[in-house]
Design an enzyme around this catalytic site. Structure first.
Site, PDB file in Angstrom:
ATOM      1  N   HIS A  98      -1.348  13.292  -9.002  1.00 23.99           N
ATOM      2  CA  HIS A  98      -2.588  12.576  -8.561  1.00 23.99           C
ATOM      3  C   HIS A  98      -3.232  13.248  -7.455  1.00 23.99           C
ATOM      4  CE1 HIS A  98       1.133  11.087  -6.826  1.00 23.99           C
ATOM      5  NE2 HIS A  98       0.546  10.908  -5.665  1.00 23.99           N
ATOM      6  N   HIS A 100      -5.333  12.948  -3.905  1.00 21.60           N
ATOM      7  CA  HIS A 100      -5.990  12.139  -3.100  1.00 21.60           C
ATOM      8  C   HIS A 100      -7.371  12.220  -2.462  1.00 21.60           C
ATOM      9  CE1 HIS A 100      -1.875  10.116  -1.917  1.00 21.60           C
ATOM     10  NE2 HIS A 100      -1.339  11.491  -2.650  1.00 21.60           N
TER      11      HIS A 100
HETATM   12  P1  5GP Z   1       2.238  10.473  -3.146  1.00 19.28           P
HETATM   13  O1  5GP Z   1       2.898  10.450  -1.812  1.00 19.28           O
HETATM   14  O2  5GP Z   1       3.173  10.698  -4.488  1.00 19.28           O
HETATM   15  O3  5GP Z   1       1.250  11.847  -3.057  1.00 19.28           O
HETATM   16  O4  5GP Z   1       1.496   9.173  -2.936  1.00 19.28           O
HETATM   17  C1  5GP Z   1       1.643   8.126  -3.875  1.00 19.28           C
HETATM   18  C2  5GP Z   1       0.598   7.223  -3.633  1.00 19.28           C
HETATM   19  O5  5GP Z   1       0.347   6.175  -4.417  1.00 19.28           O
HETATM   20  C3  5GP Z   1       0.652   6.452  -1.939  1.00 19.28           C
HETATM   21  O6  5GP Z   1      -0.391   6.869  -1.498  1.00 19.28           O
HETATM   22  C4  5GP Z   1       0.743   5.147  -2.560  1.00 19.28           C
HETATM   23  O7  5GP Z   1       0.305   4.402  -1.792  1.00 19.28           O
HETATM   24  C5  5GP Z   1       0.267   4.935  -3.783  1.00 19.28           C
HETATM   25  N1  5GP Z   1       0.701   3.916  -4.704  1.00 19.28           N
HETATM   26  C6  5GP Z   1       1.995   3.696  -5.056  1.00 19.28           C
HETATM   27  N2  5GP Z   1       2.278   2.797  -5.770  1.00 19.28           N
HETATM   28  C7  5GP Z   1       1.077   2.385  -6.188  1.00 19.28           C
HETATM   29  C8  5GP Z   1       0.475   1.297  -6.982  1.00 19.28           C
HETATM   30  O8  5GP Z   1       1.203   0.582  -7.732  1.00 19.28           O
HETATM   31  N3  5GP Z   1      -0.724   1.105  -7.168  1.00 19.28           N
HETATM   32  C9  5GP Z   1      -1.777   1.823  -6.304  1.00 19.28           C
HETATM   33  N4  5GP Z   1      -3.031   1.559  -6.574  1.00 19.28           N
HETATM   34  N5  5GP Z   1      -1.176   2.768  -5.511  1.00 19.28           N
HETATM   35  C10 5GP Z   1       0.086   3.071  -5.460  1.00 19.28           C
END
Ligand code: 5GP
Length: 139
Positions: A98, A100
């Protein structure tokens, strides 16, 4: 067991979807670092950027490219930080690629992307040459 983001793709858990096409989906982050903080994913689950096939990687970039200006206008941002936590050691918590898109404001008190790593390694010229050659050899 499918990732939480695959469950969003399947419609099994709700999300504030802002864009969808055949291969990619974009939705608001549930814990936004700024208004408009958006995640862009391939619909198919790949853990890391390097696992994404070439054609889907192109689609992913096209979606990021289209969304950055749309988000900046929507929340009246001055700029944006666009980044992937690519792997657990880099802070990736959800094992489904993903990107950001984090809208940035001149007075948001945040930092540039240079602030995310540990201590700079202070590499000498010959070490930089060696690293560049090693990377080039593996592309
Ligand atoms: P990572 O640290 O893996 O790059 O970021 C994961 C992101 O996914 C975090 O910013 C977190 O807030 C977001 N996130 C986690 N679970 C969910 C969810 O169920 N729905 C949405 N919309 N965002 C999520």
């Amino acid at each position: 067991m499918s990732s939480i983001f695959s469950q969003i793709v399947a419609g099994d858990i709700p999300a504030r979807v802002v864009y969808e096409d055949e291969t990619t989906l974009a939705f608001l982050d549930a814990n936004p670092l700024a208004p408009g903080h958006t995640l862009v994913i391939p619909k198919t689950e790949y853990e890391r950027l390097n696992d994404v096939p070439d054609d889907v990687a192109g689609d992913l970039y096209a979606t990021l490219h289209a969304l950055v200006p749309a988000i900046e206008v929507a929340v009246d941002a001055d700029a944006s930080t666009v980044a992937f936590n690519n792997g657990e050691a880099a802070g990736q918590e959800v094992p489904h690629v993903h990107g950001h898109i984090i809208p940035r404001f001149s007075d948001d008190g945040g930092a540039p992307i240079h602030g995310i790593a540990g201590d700079p390694p202070g590499l000498e010229d010959d070490e930089l040459d060696e690293i560049a050659a090693e990377i080039e050899a593996h592309v």
